[in-house]
Design a protein around this motif. Structure first.
Motif, PDB file in Angstrom:
ATOM      1  N   TYR A  27       5.163 -28.762  21.454  1.00 45.25           N
ATOM      2  CA  TYR A  27       6.529 -28.875  20.928  1.00 45.25           C
ATOM      3  C   TYR A  27       7.486 -29.436  21.983  1.00 45.25           C
ATOM      4  CZ  TYR A  27      10.933 -27.278  18.761  1.00 45.25           C
ATOM      5  OH  TYR A  27      12.191 -27.206  18.215  1.00 45.25           O
ATOM      6  N   GLY A  28       7.456 -28.885  23.181  1.00 44.88           N
ATOM      7  CA  GLY A  28       8.344 -29.349  24.245  1.00 44.88           C
ATOM      8  C   GLY A  28       7.936 -30.700  24.815  1.00 44.88           C
ATOM      9  N   PRO A  29       6.675 -30.831  25.314  1.00 40.24           N
ATOM     10  CA  PRO A  29       6.248 -32.115  25.883  1.00 40.24           C
ATOM     11  C   PRO A  29       6.344 -33.277  24.912  1.00 40.24           C
ATOM     12  CG  PRO A  29       4.722 -30.384  26.516  1.00 40.24           C
ATOM     13  CD  PRO A  29       5.665 -29.785  25.521  1.00 40.24           C
ATOM     14  N   GLY A  30       6.171 -33.008  23.616  1.00 41.08           N
ATOM     15  CA  GLY A  30       6.253 -34.082  22.629  1.00 41.08           C
ATOM     16  C   GLY A  30       7.670 -34.404  22.212  1.00 41.08           C
ATOM     17  N   GLY A  31       8.628 -33.567  22.611  1.00 40.94           N
ATOM     18  CA  GLY A  31      10.013 -33.799  22.210  1.00 40.94           C
ATOM     19  C   GLY A  31      10.201 -33.720  20.700  1.00 40.94           C
ATOM     20  N   TYR A  32       9.441 -32.812  20.063  1.00 41.19           N
ATOM     21  CA  TYR A  32       9.505 -32.704  18.604  1.00 41.19           C
ATOM     22  C   TYR A  32      10.684 -31.842  18.165  1.00 41.19           C
ATOM     23  CZ  TYR A  32       4.692 -34.469  18.654  1.00 41.19           C
ATOM     24  OH  TYR A  32       3.571 -35.225  18.836  1.00 41.19           O
ATOM     25  N   ARG A  33      10.989 -31.945  16.868  1.00 43.15           N
ATOM     26  CA  ARG A  33      11.931 -31.060  16.207  1.00 43.15           C
ATOM     27  C   ARG A  33      11.178 -30.287  15.138  1.00 43.15           C
ATOM     28  NH1 ARG A  33      16.069 -36.129  15.460  1.00 43.15           N
ATOM     29  NH2 ARG A  33      16.611 -36.372  17.673  1.00 43.15           N
ATOM     30  N   ILE A  34      11.778 -29.175  14.692  1.00 45.91           N
ATOM     31  CA  ILE A  34      11.118 -28.370  13.663  1.00 45.91           C
ATOM     32  C   ILE A  34      10.876 -29.201  12.401  1.00 45.91           C
ATOM     33  CG2 ILE A  34      11.421 -26.385  12.120  1.00 45.91           C
ATOM     34  CD1 ILE A  34      12.790 -24.934  14.392  1.00 45.91           C
ATOM     35  N   SER A  35      11.807 -30.103  12.093  1.00 42.93           N
ATOM     36  CA  SER A  35      11.639 -30.956  10.897  1.00 42.93           C
ATOM     37  C   SER A  35      10.396 -31.832  10.998  1.00 42.93           C
ATOM     38  CB  SER A  35      12.881 -31.823  10.701  1.00 42.93           C
ATOM     39  OG  SER A  35      13.113 -32.647  11.840  1.00 42.93           O
ATOM     40  N   ASP A  36       9.992 -32.200  12.216  1.00 45.62           N
ATOM     41  CA  ASP A  36       8.780 -33.005  12.383  1.00 45.62           C
ATOM     42  C   ASP A  36       7.549 -32.224  11.930  1.00 45.62           C
ATOM     43  OD1 ASP A  36      10.325 -35.045  13.504  1.00 45.62           O
ATOM     44  OD2 ASP A  36      10.103 -34.242  15.531  1.00 45.62           O
ATOM     45  N   PHE A  37       7.492 -30.940  12.289  1.00 43.96           N
ATOM     46  CA  PHE A  37       6.362 -30.109  11.877  1.00 43.96           C
ATOM     47  C   PHE A  37       6.349 -29.923  10.358  1.00 43.96           C
ATOM     48  CE2 PHE A  37       6.254 -29.129  16.339  1.00 43.96           C
ATOM     49  CZ  PHE A  37       4.926 -28.834  16.601  1.00 43.96           C
ATOM     50  N   LEU A  38       7.529 -29.716   9.777  1.00 38.80           N
ATOM     51  CA  LEU A  38       7.598 -29.546   8.323  1.00 38.80           C
ATOM     52  C   LEU A  38       7.132 -30.805   7.605  1.00 38.80           C
ATOM     53  CD1 LEU A  38      11.046 -27.722   8.044  1.00 38.80           C
ATOM     54  CD2 LEU A  38       8.791 -26.721   7.623  1.00 38.80           C
ATOM     55  N   ARG A  39       7.535 -31.968   8.129  1.00 39.96           N
ATOM     56  CA  ARG A  39       7.207 -33.232   7.470  1.00 39.96           C
ATOM     57  C   ARG A  39       5.711 -33.538   7.572  1.00 39.96           C
ATOM     58  NH1 ARG A  39      10.678 -35.829   9.820  1.00 39.96           N
ATOM     59  NH2 ARG A  39       9.481 -36.754  11.512  1.00 39.96           N
ATOM     60  N   VAL A  40       5.148 -33.388   8.763  1.00 37.72           N
ATOM     61  CA  VAL A  40       3.732 -33.729   8.962  1.00 37.72           C
ATOM     62  C   VAL A  40       2.823 -32.590   8.512  1.00 37.72           C
ATOM     63  CG1 VAL A  40       1.993 -34.449  10.644  1.00 37.72           C
ATOM     64  CG2 VAL A  40       4.372 -35.197  10.915  1.00 37.72           C
ATOM     65  N   GLY A  41       3.217 -31.350   8.843  1.00 37.41           N
ATOM     66  CA  GLY A  41       2.356 -30.209   8.548  1.00 37.41           C
ATOM     67  C   GLY A  41       2.375 -29.768   7.103  1.00 37.41           C
ATOM     68  N   GLY A  42       3.451 -30.085   6.370  1.00 35.34           N
ATOM     69  CA  GLY A  42       3.542 -29.649   4.981  1.00 35.34           C
ATOM     70  C   GLY A  42       2.401 -30.172   4.131  1.00 35.34           C
TER      71      GLY A  42
END
Length: 589
Positions: free
Chosen positions: A554-569
């Motif tokens: 999460y940190g090293p990739g500079g992701y946001r929570i919305s990124d996980f929702l979009r890809v992981g959903g």
């Protein structure tokens, strides 16, 4: 319903929100719940401590030692070195990345695999000119998918299996029985990561650009040879308690003094490196005896054997969470100075000393060489890697460590030894052959996970012995109208949701008695529901807090929570549909 049942339900309803929202670790919350339940007489000491004698818990512990042998000998580095290569396209890069990681995660704990892979992937992404944001999330998801293939794949699988054999001794599973469902789930999930995820992944600059230019977050001054600061200590010169700056290092005659102490004496021509806000440069220029640096290059761009620049990802267990860096005496405890902080892919600006640390923050630290080995297994950090550093050297005992692991897997798979005995034998051989030291084995044990598992058994026992599990199961049955299919789908959805909010082990162990009680009331086999719990507890794709490997990227990739929702959903829906469709075919109702 009895008073004990009401108490057990109230404790569970309190525990889950606390684990989701509190800064306390899940082990502390669950241990507190067990103490409360035992004090109120809901469970006896034997039930409260039953988790500490469970075979699944000890199998997990011995597997940690086995994996420590692979890590200590550089066994994972050996694979990374030969499989990454120089792929011409992003899709081929993903293939080279996710397939080996999923294969490794079928037999190894995901966390050490990720801890070794992430620094290598960060360096690899620079070499092949790809954004790490396009690679790190698929890396984490691939490790989760691989864990669904075998009983060794995740600690949750082993723990649920331990619950199954302790409560239903007549039932058992083979090491590769899960593969009938796990392989299709993993193949479909990996296909999603290779062909669909690239269209959904972000392509922002991320952390790599944040730490790229040291001049953006440091200020450099020199000690005037004719000034008043010559031969004064840092404390006497007033450089110890600056408002928005702190002295990181001193470059002196071709050498560097890193993590400067208050008693260090300044010499004529010393080049001082400060970290902090650019606005504070005015404060430095007003100090008598300091002059602007005459050199144009940044001192941090030079290599010194006394200094290491490292990136560290803050863990949710870090004792400085919620504290200001200056107040927490970070520098004193770790012997490292914070140069910059990256949060959500962007550098945190302002006075670093006033920043309150949050889980998954990425810190750029300057430290002395021993820092990396001393804190590599620290629970305060999810990941520590040397900036632009090479992978750790491959030890000559790496093939032996792999042979011991594969031997233990083989003995368990063919039924010569139980999984507990095979893991115990493998751990002993790893130590006896020198593949891992006793100290390395101790560092490899994730005590928070082990305590969380053990305490979860106590809470689960309270639900079962008090009759609360049967009452809840009765309510569940009325909702599913007596349909095993609806119960199966509901089990998957509830466990998958809880896994995103709390730990997967706690969710699985606490839900286990409720679901098995409901299955028994329906008069159907409990096996499809037990396997569903295993798969649902691994479906941690929606949030970074759902699983340790997600937090690590999460940190090293500079992701946001919305990124996980979009890809992981989409991945959550895909794997859930396949698992729920196949499980009853392999383990009929």
């Amino acid at each position: 319903m009895s008073l004990d049942a009401w108490i057990a339900i109230a404790v569970v309803l309190t525990v889950f929100p606390l684990m989701a929202l509190s800064r306390l670790g899940p082990d502390i919350i669950l241990l507190g719940a067990v103490v409360l339940l035992m004090t109120l007489g809901v469970i006896d000491p034997q039930q409260a401590l039953g988790g500490f004698s469970n075979a699944g818990l000890f199998t997990v512990a011995f597997m940690y030692v086995l994996v420590a042998g692979i890590r200590e000998t550089g066994g994972i580095d050996l694979i990374i070195r030969y499989v990454l290569g120089t792929p011409p396209t992003e899709r081929r890069a993903l293939v080279r990345l996710v397939l080996p990681v999923a294969s490794l995660s079928a037999f190894l704990n995901n966390t050490p695999v990720m801890a070794t892979y992430i620094p290598a992937v960060m360096s690899w992404s620079r070499r092949i000119k790809r954004s790490p944001q396009r690679l790190l999330m698929p890396l984490s998801f691939a490790s989760i998918l691989g864990g669904t293939i075998t009983l060794f794949g995740t600690s949750t699988n082993l723990v649920v299996y331990g619950l199954l054999t302790s409560r239903y001794p007549e039932l058992s599973m083979g090491l590769f029985d899960l593969a009938w469902v796990g392989l299709p789930v993993a193949v479909a999930g990996l296909g999603y990561l290779i062909f669909v995820a690239p269209r959904l992944l972000p392509n922002r600059e991320g952390m790599a650009k944040v730490f790229a230019n040291p001049r953006e977050f440091t200020i450099e001054m020199e000690v005037d040879p004719d000034g008043v600061l010559v031969d004064r200590t840092v404390e006497e010169a007033g450089l110890r308690h600056l408002q928005e700056l702190f002295l990181v290092e001193i470059e002196r005659a071709g050498n560097v003094v890193s993590v400067v102490g208050p008693g260090e004496r300044l010499k004529a021509g010393d080049r001082l490196v400060f970290a902090g806000t650019s606005d504070a440069a005015v404060e430095l220029q007003q100090i008598r005896g300091l002059i602007p640096s005459s050199e144009h290059g940044s001192s941090l761009e030079k290599e010194f054997k006394e200094r290491r620049l490292v990136e560290a990802v803050v863990s949710s267990q870090c004792q400085f969470i919620g504290q200001r860096i200056r107040d927490g005496r970070f520098r004193t405890l770790y012997g490292a100075a914070v140069l910059a902080i990256c949060r959500g892919g962007e550098r945190v600006t302002g006075n670093l000393g006033q920043v309150r640390l949050q889980p998954s923050d990425v810190l750029l630290l300057e430290a002395r060489p021993p820092f990396i080995e001393r804190h590599r297994e620290s629970k305060d950090f999810l990941l520590i890697s040397e900036l632009n550093g090479a992978a750790r050297p491959i030890h000559e005992k790496a093939p032996l460590a792999w042979a011991i692991l594969l031997g233990a897997v083989f003995l368990a798979a063919v039924g010569v030894l139980s999984m507990l005995n095979a893991a115990m034998l493998g751990a002993a051989l790893v130590l006896l052959t020198g593949c891992c030291t006793v100290a390395g084995a101790k560092r490899g044990l994730d005590t928070q996970v082990l305590l969380t598992i053990a305490a979860s058994f106590g809470v689960g026992a309270a639900l079962q012995s008090s009759g609360a599990a049967d009452v809840i199961a009765g309510g569940v049955l009325s909702l599913v109208a007596g349909s095993p299919w609806l119960l199966l789908i509901g089990t998957y959805c509830v466990v998958a949701l809880l896994t995103e909010l709390v730990t997967n082990n706690a969710a699985a162990v606490i839900i286990f008695p409720v679901v098995t009680a409901a299955a028994e009331s329906l008069g159907v086999s409990i096996m499809p529901f037990v396997v569903t719990i295993m798969f649902a507890a691994s479906a941690s794709f929606l949030t970074p807090i759902g699983y340790q490997t997600n937090l690590m990227v999460y940190g090293p990739g500079g992701y946001r929570i919305s990124d996980f929702l979009r890809v992981g959903g989409g991945l959550n829906v895909l794997t859930g549909l396949i698992a729920v469709a196949l499980i009853p075919l392999v383990w009929p109702f």
